[in-house]
Scaffold this motif. Structure first.
Motif, PDB file in Angstrom:
ATOM      1  N   VAL A  74       0.824  -1.217   0.000  1.00 45.66           N
ATOM      2  CA  VAL A  74       0.000   0.000   0.000  1.00 45.66           C
ATOM      3  C   VAL A  74       0.854   1.262   0.000  1.00 45.66           C
ATOM      4  O   VAL A  74       0.605   2.204  -0.759  1.00 45.66           O
ATOM      5  CB  VAL A  74      -0.958  -0.005   1.204  1.00 45.66           C
ATOM      6  N   THR A 118      -3.553   5.308   5.136  1.00 54.29           N
ATOM      7  CA  THR A 118      -3.010   5.575   3.803  1.00 54.29           C
ATOM      8  C   THR A 118      -4.030   5.258   2.717  1.00 54.29           C
ATOM      9  O   THR A 118      -4.177   6.007   1.747  1.00 54.29           O
ATOM     10  CB  THR A 118      -1.740   4.737   3.587  1.00 54.29           C
ATOM     11  N   ILE A 119      -4.750   4.149   2.888  1.00 49.58           N
ATOM     12  CA  ILE A 119      -5.788   3.784   1.921  1.00 49.58           C
ATOM     13  C   ILE A 119      -6.873   4.857   1.874  1.00 49.58           C
ATOM     14  O   ILE A 119      -7.345   5.241   0.793  1.00 49.58           O
ATOM     15  CB  ILE A 119      -6.387   2.410   2.281  1.00 49.58           C
ATOM     16  N   HIS A 125      -5.558   7.892   0.065  1.00 51.86           N
ATOM     17  CA  HIS A 125      -5.435   7.609  -1.358  1.00 51.86           C
ATOM     18  C   HIS A 125      -6.810   7.598  -2.037  1.00 51.86           C
ATOM     19  O   HIS A 125      -6.955   8.100  -3.160  1.00 51.86           O
ATOM     20  CB  HIS A 125      -4.741   6.264  -1.560  1.00 51.86           C
ATOM     21  N   SER A 126      -7.799   7.069  -1.345  1.00 52.90           N
ATOM     22  CA  SER A 126      -9.155   7.048  -1.907  1.00 52.90           C
ATOM     23  C   SER A 126      -9.695   8.466  -2.089  1.00 52.90           C
ATOM     24  O   SER A 126     -10.329   8.783  -3.108  1.00 52.90           O
ATOM     25  CB  SER A 126     -10.089   6.240  -1.005  1.00 52.90           C
ATOM     26  N   ARG A 128      -7.875  11.144  -2.552  1.00 56.05           N
ATOM     27  CA  ARG A 128      -7.122  11.747  -3.639  1.00 56.05           C
ATOM     28  C   ARG A 128      -7.645  11.282  -4.995  1.00 56.05           C
ATOM     29  O   ARG A 128      -7.779  12.077  -5.931  1.00 56.05           O
ATOM     30  CB  ARG A 128      -5.634  11.391  -3.489  1.00 56.05           C
ATOM     31  N   ARG A 129      -7.962  10.013  -5.079  1.00 55.82           N
ATOM     32  CA  ARG A 129      -8.519   9.493  -6.334  1.00 55.82           C
ATOM     33  C   ARG A 129      -9.864  10.141  -6.655  1.00 55.82           C
ATOM     34  O   ARG A 129     -10.142  10.499  -7.801  1.00 55.82           O
ATOM     35  CB  ARG A 129      -8.696   7.972  -6.231  1.00 55.82           C
ATOM     36  N   ARG A 156      -4.810   9.929 -13.362  1.00 51.75           N
ATOM     37  CA  ARG A 156      -4.908   9.078 -12.175  1.00 51.75           C
ATOM     38  C   ARG A 156      -3.574   9.035 -11.448  1.00 51.75           C
ATOM     39  O   ARG A 156      -2.522   8.866 -12.054  1.00 51.75           O
ATOM     40  CB  ARG A 156      -5.320   7.653 -12.574  1.00 51.75           C
ATOM     41  N   VAL A 157      -3.630   9.205 -10.140  1.00 47.91           N
ATOM     42  CA  VAL A 157      -2.421   9.202  -9.331  1.00 47.91           C
ATOM     43  C   VAL A 157      -1.906   7.775  -9.153  1.00 47.91           C
ATOM     44  O   VAL A 157      -2.681   6.826  -9.087  1.00 47.91           O
ATOM     45  CB  VAL A 157      -2.699   9.843  -7.951  1.00 47.91           C
ATOM     46  N   THR A 158      -0.561   7.663  -9.106  1.00 48.39           N
ATOM     47  CA  THR A 158       0.039   6.349  -8.883  1.00 48.39           C
ATOM     48  C   THR A 158      -0.126   5.943  -7.426  1.00 48.39           C
ATOM     49  O   THR A 158       0.113   6.739  -6.515  1.00 48.39           O
ATOM     50  CB  THR A 158       1.541   6.381  -9.228  1.00 48.39           C
ATOM     51  N   GLY A 159      -0.535   4.728  -7.201  1.00 47.44           N
ATOM     52  CA  GLY A 159      -0.758   4.257  -5.842  1.00 47.44           C
ATOM     53  C   GLY A 159      -1.125   2.797  -5.835  1.00 47.44           C
ATOM     54  O   GLY A 159      -1.017   2.103  -6.862  1.00 47.44           O
ATOM     55  N   ILE A 213      -5.582  -2.972  -2.173  1.00 49.29           N
ATOM     56  CA  ILE A 213      -6.429  -2.405  -1.125  1.00 49.29           C
ATOM     57  C   ILE A 213      -7.366  -3.468  -0.556  1.00 49.29           C
ATOM     58  O   ILE A 213      -7.552  -3.583   0.664  1.00 49.29           O
ATOM     59  CB  ILE A 213      -7.227  -1.211  -1.666  1.00 49.29           C
TER      60      ILE A 213
END
Length: 335
Positions: A135, A227-228, A231-232, A234-235, A245-248, A254
């Motif tokens: 992650v 972190t998840i 990231h969600s 941000r997406r 789309r951001v790298t992750g 997930i």
């Protein structure tokens, strides 16, 4: 886990004839559930190339530990309860001085249960580390987490766990392994009625090790889920603004992290009664009935992992269905 070795009375929750029969039936059903569920897990992992990954290796190690509990620990308790039911007296298996001095069933089964429990905790910790790296550092995952390194960690976890399991009895003559009529299992016990300081400190190795790993696992899971969540968000923000789309971490990573989180939650919930019991034991409480429920809740957790995989992972569920359908057809054909 911590008892006076002179305890031989029947536990109040399981002294009537009906309760003894129910207890034996429960143990037999638990053996079937543990053996079947973990055999399916191993079959899916070993016979499916998709699961030949570091995560798959760790899940296989966890399944082997649970399978060992179902193959050795629970059957001995079932045998002891059947003997109790037939003869009317509890089993009196107690080691003498050390594991090497005289062989008793508990000198073999006791360390197996303790060792497999430690292996389970360690493996869940490794699974959490593996998912957290996936992650937090998805681009570096394959370079950091390799099957060779994972295999070495699995081997070390088994060796270290079983070393800790046999260490108390080998190190101190004040500690014995006995079949306890309260927990209905082979447990470590102090030979004397008063607790020697040295032996008491040795027995505290187990809760100290378990609490440390579980606390670390929970903390790492919290970091991973934070972190998840970030990231969600941000997406979602990038999707609303039509940006790239951001790298992750991928959706699969997930989802796998959430599955490991459920494993951690299930094991923590099943281990918590043991923690409460140890604290009460330190305070001088026997809690005979409570010790029975605490140890068997932990044991029953050995058949829960396959349920979590089946609910959370559709690929695991689909592959398990593929393996089981031919067996069902064969049984129908024979009948």
């Amino acid at each position: 886990m911590l008892y006076n070795s002179e305890q031989t009375s029947c536990s109040g929750c399981c002294c009537t004839l009906t309760s003894k029969i129910v207890l034996v039936v429960f143990m037999i059903l638990l053996i079937v559930a543990i053996m079947f569920g973990n055999s399916v897990t191993l079959a899916v992992i070993l016979r499916t190339k998709y699961f030949h990954t570091p995560q798959g290796y760790l899940k296989a190690s966890l399944a082997v530990a649970d399978l060992t509990v179902g193959a050795f620990v629970v059957p001995l308790s079932a045998y002891a309860e059947l003997s109790f039911l037939i003869n009317g007296s509890p089993a009196k298996w107690t080691t003498v001085n050390s594991l090497i001095a005289t062989f008793h069933p508990c000198s073999f089964i006791g360390p197996i249960f303790a060792g497999c429990t430690l292996v389970s905790i360690t493996t869940i910790f490794f699974l959490t580390i593996e998912r957290t790296i996936a992650v937090l550092k998805p681009l570096h995952r394959e370079a950091v987490i390799t099957r060779k390194r994972t295999s070495i960690l699995i081997l070390l976890s088994w060796l270290g766990s079983f070393f800790l399991a046999v260490f108390p009895v080998l190190y101190s003559k004040e500690i014995v392994l006995e079949y306890n009529p309260c927990s209905r299992m082979c447990n470590y016990a102090l030979r004397a009625a008063t607790f020697p300081t040295q032996a008491w400190n040795i027995l505290l190795l187990f809760p100290a090790f378990d609490f440390t790993l579980l606390s670390g696992t929970v903390a790492i899971n919290i970091l991973s889920f934070s972190t998840i969540r970030m990231h969600s968000k941000r997406r979602q923000h990038l999707a609303e603004s039509d940006c790239q789309r951001v790298t992750g971490p991928t959706f699969t990573d997930i989802k796998a992290a959430k599955t490991i989180g459920m494993l951690t939650l299930a094991f923590t919930a099943s281990f918590t009664p043991i923690a409460v019991f140890v604290v009460g034991n330190v305070a001088g409480k026997e809690w005979c009935n409570f010790s029975f429920f605490a140890f068997w809740i932990l044991t029953a957790n050995s058949c829960c992992n396959v349920i979590i995989y089946s609910v959370r992972d559709h690929k695991f569920r689909h592959r398990a269905h593929q393996l089981l359908v031919p067996l069902r057809r064969k049984s129908v054909t024979k009948t």
